[in-house]
Design a protein around this motif. Structure first.
Motif, short mmCIF file in Angstrom:
data_model
loop_
_atom_site.label_atom_id
_atom_site.label_comp_id
_atom_site.label_asym_id
_atom_site.label_seq_id
_atom_site.Cartn_x
_atom_site.Cartn_y
_atom_site.Cartn_z
N ASP A 181 -3.13 12.91 10.28
CA ASP A 181 -1.73 12.95 9.85
C ASP A 181 -1.29 11.57 9.36
OD1 ASP A 181 0.83 13.83 9.41
OD2 ASP A 181 1.42 13.77 11.53
N LEU A 182 -1.54 11.30 8.09
CA LEU A 182 -1.31 9.96 7.54
C LEU A 182 0.13 9.47 7.68
CD1 LEU A 182 -3.64 10.04 4.40
CD2 LEU A 182 -3.89 8.60 6.45
N PRO A 183 1.15 10.33 7.51
CA PRO A 183 2.52 9.80 7.63
C PRO A 183 2.84 9.20 8.99
CG PRO A 183 2.53 11.90 6.50
CD PRO A 183 1.13 11.72 7.02
N THR A 184 2.03 9.49 10.02
CA THR A 184 2.28 8.87 11.33
C THR A 184 1.81 7.41 11.35
OG1 THR A 184 0.16 9.62 12.23
CG2 THR A 184 2.06 11.06 12.53
N TYR A 185 1.21 6.94 10.27
CA TYR A 185 0.77 5.55 10.16
C TYR A 185 1.55 4.88 9.04
CZ TYR A 185 -3.13 7.25 12.99
OH TYR A 185 -3.88 7.82 13.98
N PRO A 186 2.74 4.33 9.34
CA PRO A 186 3.66 3.89 8.28
C PRO A 186 3.13 2.72 7.43
CG PRO A 186 4.47 3.21 10.44
CD PRO A 186 3.32 4.16 10.68
N HIS A 187 2.49 1.74 8.06
CA HIS A 187 2.02 0.58 7.29
C HIS A 187 0.85 1.00 6.40
CE1 HIS A 187 4.63 -1.49 9.98
NE2 HIS A 187 3.89 -1.17 11.04
N LEU A 188 0.02 1.87 6.95
CA LEU A 188 -1.11 2.41 6.18
C LEU A 188 -0.59 3.21 4.98
CD1 LEU A 188 -4.19 2.64 6.40
CD2 LEU A 188 -3.87 4.68 7.80
N SER A 189 0.44 4.00 5.21
CA SER A 189 0.99 4.82 4.12
C SER A 189 1.57 3.94 3.02
CB SER A 189 2.06 5.77 4.67
OG SER A 189 1.49 6.63 5.64
N ALA A 190 2.24 2.86 3.41
CA ALA A 190 2.81 1.95 2.41
C ALA A 190 1.70 1.27 1.60
CB ALA A 190 3.68 0.89 3.10
N TRP A 191 0.61 0.91 2.28
CA TRP A 191 -0.55 0.29 1.62
C TRP A 191 -1.20 1.29 0.63
CZ3 TRP A 191 -5.63 2.05 2.81
CH2 TRP A 191 -6.68 1.28 2.28
N LEU A 192 -1.30 2.55 1.03
CA LEU A 192 -1.86 3.56 0.11
C LEU A 192 -1.03 3.61 -1.18
CD1 LEU A 192 -2.62 6.52 2.58
CD2 LEU A 192 -4.30 5.06 1.46
N GLU A 193 0.29 3.55 -1.03
CA GLU A 193 1.16 3.58 -2.21
C GLU A 193 1.00 2.32 -3.06
OE1 GLU A 193 5.24 4.57 -1.39
OE2 GLU A 193 4.65 6.30 -0.15
N ARG A 194 0.87 1.18 -2.38
CA ARG A 194 0.67 -0.08 -3.13
C ARG A 194 -0.61 -0.01 -3.96
NH1 ARG A 194 2.89 -2.62 1.20
NH2 ARG A 194 0.92 -2.82 2.31
N LEU A 195 -1.65 0.53 -3.35
CA LEU A 195 -2.92 0.58 -4.08
C LEU A 195 -2.82 1.54 -5.27
CD1 LEU A 195 -6.28 -0.14 -2.65
CD2 LEU A 195 -6.13 1.55 -4.47
N GLN A 196 -2.15 2.67 -5.05
CA GLN A 196 -2.01 3.65 -6.14
C GLN A 196 -1.14 3.13 -7.28
OE1 GLN A 196 -1.07 6.63 -3.10
NE2 GLN A 196 -2.36 8.08 -4.21
N ALA A 197 -0.35 2.09 -7.01
CA ALA A 197 0.52 1.53 -8.06
C ALA A 197 -0.17 0.42 -8.85
CB ALA A 197 1.80 0.98 -7.40
N LEU A 198 -1.42 0.11 -8.53
CA LEU A 198 -2.11 -0.95 -9.27
C LEU A 198 -2.33 -0.55 -10.73
CD1 LEU A 198 -4.95 -1.96 -6.75
CD2 LEU A 198 -2.94 -3.34 -7.36
N PRO A 199 -2.27 -1.52 -11.65
CA PRO A 199 -2.59 -1.22 -13.04
C PRO A 199 -4.01 -0.68 -13.14
CG PRO A 199 -1.71 -3.45 -12.81
CD PRO A 199 -1.92 -2.93 -11.43
N ARG A 200 -4.22 0.33 -13.95
CA ARG A 200 -5.54 0.94 -14.21
C ARG A 200 -6.07 1.78 -13.05
NH1 ARG A 200 -8.36 -3.98 -17.64
NH2 ARG A 200 -8.27 -5.05 -15.65
N PHE A 201 -5.24 1.99 -11.99
CA PHE A 201 -5.64 2.89 -10.90
C PHE A 201 -6.01 4.26 -11.46
CE2 PHE A 201 -4.57 6.38 -8.08
CZ PHE A 201 -5.29 6.06 -6.95
N ILE A 202 -7.06 4.87 -10.93
CA ILE A 202 -7.39 6.26 -11.28
C ILE A 202 -7.50 7.07 -9.99
CG2 ILE A 202 -8.60 5.81 -13.46
CD1 ILE A 202 -11.26 6.08 -11.77
N PRO A 203 -7.05 8.33 -10.01
CA PRO A 203 -7.18 9.16 -8.81
C PRO A 203 -8.60 9.71 -8.64
CG PRO A 203 -6.08 10.39 -10.55
CD PRO A 203 -6.31 9.00 -11.08
N LEU A 204 -8.88 10.21 -7.44
CA LEU A 204 -10.20 10.77 -7.12
C LEU A 204 -10.63 11.84 -8.12
CD1 LEU A 204 -12.61 11.21 -5.15
CD2 LEU A 204 -11.11 12.57 -3.73
N GLY A 205 -9.67 12.66 -8.58
CA GLY A 205 -10.03 13.78 -9.45
C GLY A 205 -10.17 13.42 -10.91
N ALA A 206 -10.00 12.14 -11.25
CA ALA A 206 -10.03 11.77 -12.69
C ALA A 206 -11.44 11.84 -13.24
CB ALA A 206 -9.47 10.36 -12.87
#
Lengths: 206, 206
Positions: A181-206
């Motif tokens: 349950d990722l939302p129970t880890y708030p700092h981790l969840s914020a870090w996931l969002e930071r990483l996804q906001a990086l320039p040139r980020f691609i998702p797993l399904g790309a």
């Protein structure tokens, strides 16, 4: 990179995604070759002889040479880039998280994801079934350790994104597939969002 | 190294020995601090707060900073030494064997050694007992892969000893403690002797 780069992979694997994500963040082109691990395509005599004697993906082919092991392949791609800190301590600290990922995180979170989403819990062997609560607890411990580490910092090492973040992101962001349950880890969840906001980020399904 | 180096360790652990062996080969001085893992001394609140939140040894303390994870600690000590190849591909290939060691070798060979020599086979849980044949087979597979890799080469990467050899040596040379039959792997056995003949080599018990 002047040599041709070919990723031998199973696209849904987080370990393979790490290599694609590293390449994308660095603007490197990868050819991709898919193997169906559910049909044993990485255990054929040809694969074992020509791609990886260890029978696993990903393998990064560089010209006519190859590097198995996802985190090592990422290290090759990121050589002399900003994704690897130059300072010796910071470099080792980055590797510390990458070794920790392969020892404490992947065998729990990625294995549970595979067992639940690919093998099927009802198809597990008795030996596997008895490991479920231990892998569940070890997976929660890993996420908790990450969450606490990120409480007062944006990235795992120093003050910039490094391969430690990229390699840890791969299976963390899909931990929900293994019922964590990722939302129970708030700092981790914020870090996931930071990483996804990086320039040139691609998702797993790309 | 101008900063004080302290190894927080359990001396019989192969993971801790890796760090001592790397330091010895490089002529570096390490202070040593022993923790009895059998008495839970790496899971105390003080250890978790001050040494390693992951509750494991070894941890290499460098001045007032620390690096957990044995292979990362070795990488820090060996920075800019001949134990780490400078070429980007060779560096990644070295790391490939070090990641492989933590994923495919240590969880099988070191864990069986610990279960057989420290915990006791009759004290294993049912979940552990059912894993014995799988860890046995995976351990044999790891030794076989190493033996085949060494059939036509002296060292794991390139033509000189590197951290890949040091890190793989640690648990391989005591695989007999886990009832693996090392003499049945001739190339591996010759490599073990080569490594033990290096200048400044120290044994596990030193």
């Amino acid at each position: 990179m002047t040599e041709r780069l070919v990723l031998h992979e199973y696209a849904a694997s987080g370990n393979c995604y790490k290599v694609r994500l590293t390449a994308a963040l660095l603007g490197l082109e990868l050819e991709r070759r898919e193997y169906d691990i559910m049909k044993g395509e990485t255990r054929t005599p040809e694969f074992l002889a020509k791609v990886n004697a260890n029978g696993r993906i990903p393998v990064l082919q560089v010209g006519d040479r190859s590097i198995p092991e996802s985190n090592a392949a990422c290290h090759f791609l990121a050589d002399e880039s900003a994704l690897i800190p130059q300072d010796a301590f910071a470099h080792a600290d980055m590797l510390r998280w990458m070794f920790w990922e392969q020892y404490n995180h992947e065998p729990n979170i990625a294995t549970l994801r595979f067992w639940m989403g690919w093998v099927g819990v009802d198809k597990l062997s008795e030996a596997q079934r008895l490991q479920l609560p231990f892998k569940r607890q070890a997976g929660e411990d890993a996420l908790k350790l990450m969450d606490e580490h990120l409480a007062e910092r944006d990235w795992f090492v120093g003050d910039a994104v490094s391969l430690a973040d990229v390699c840890l992101f791969a299976y963390t962001h899909v931990a929900g597939d293994a019922a964590f349950d990722l939302p129970t880890y708030p700092h981790l969840s914020a870090w996931l969002e930071r990483l996804q906001a990086l320039p040139r980020f691609i998702p797993l399904g790309a």
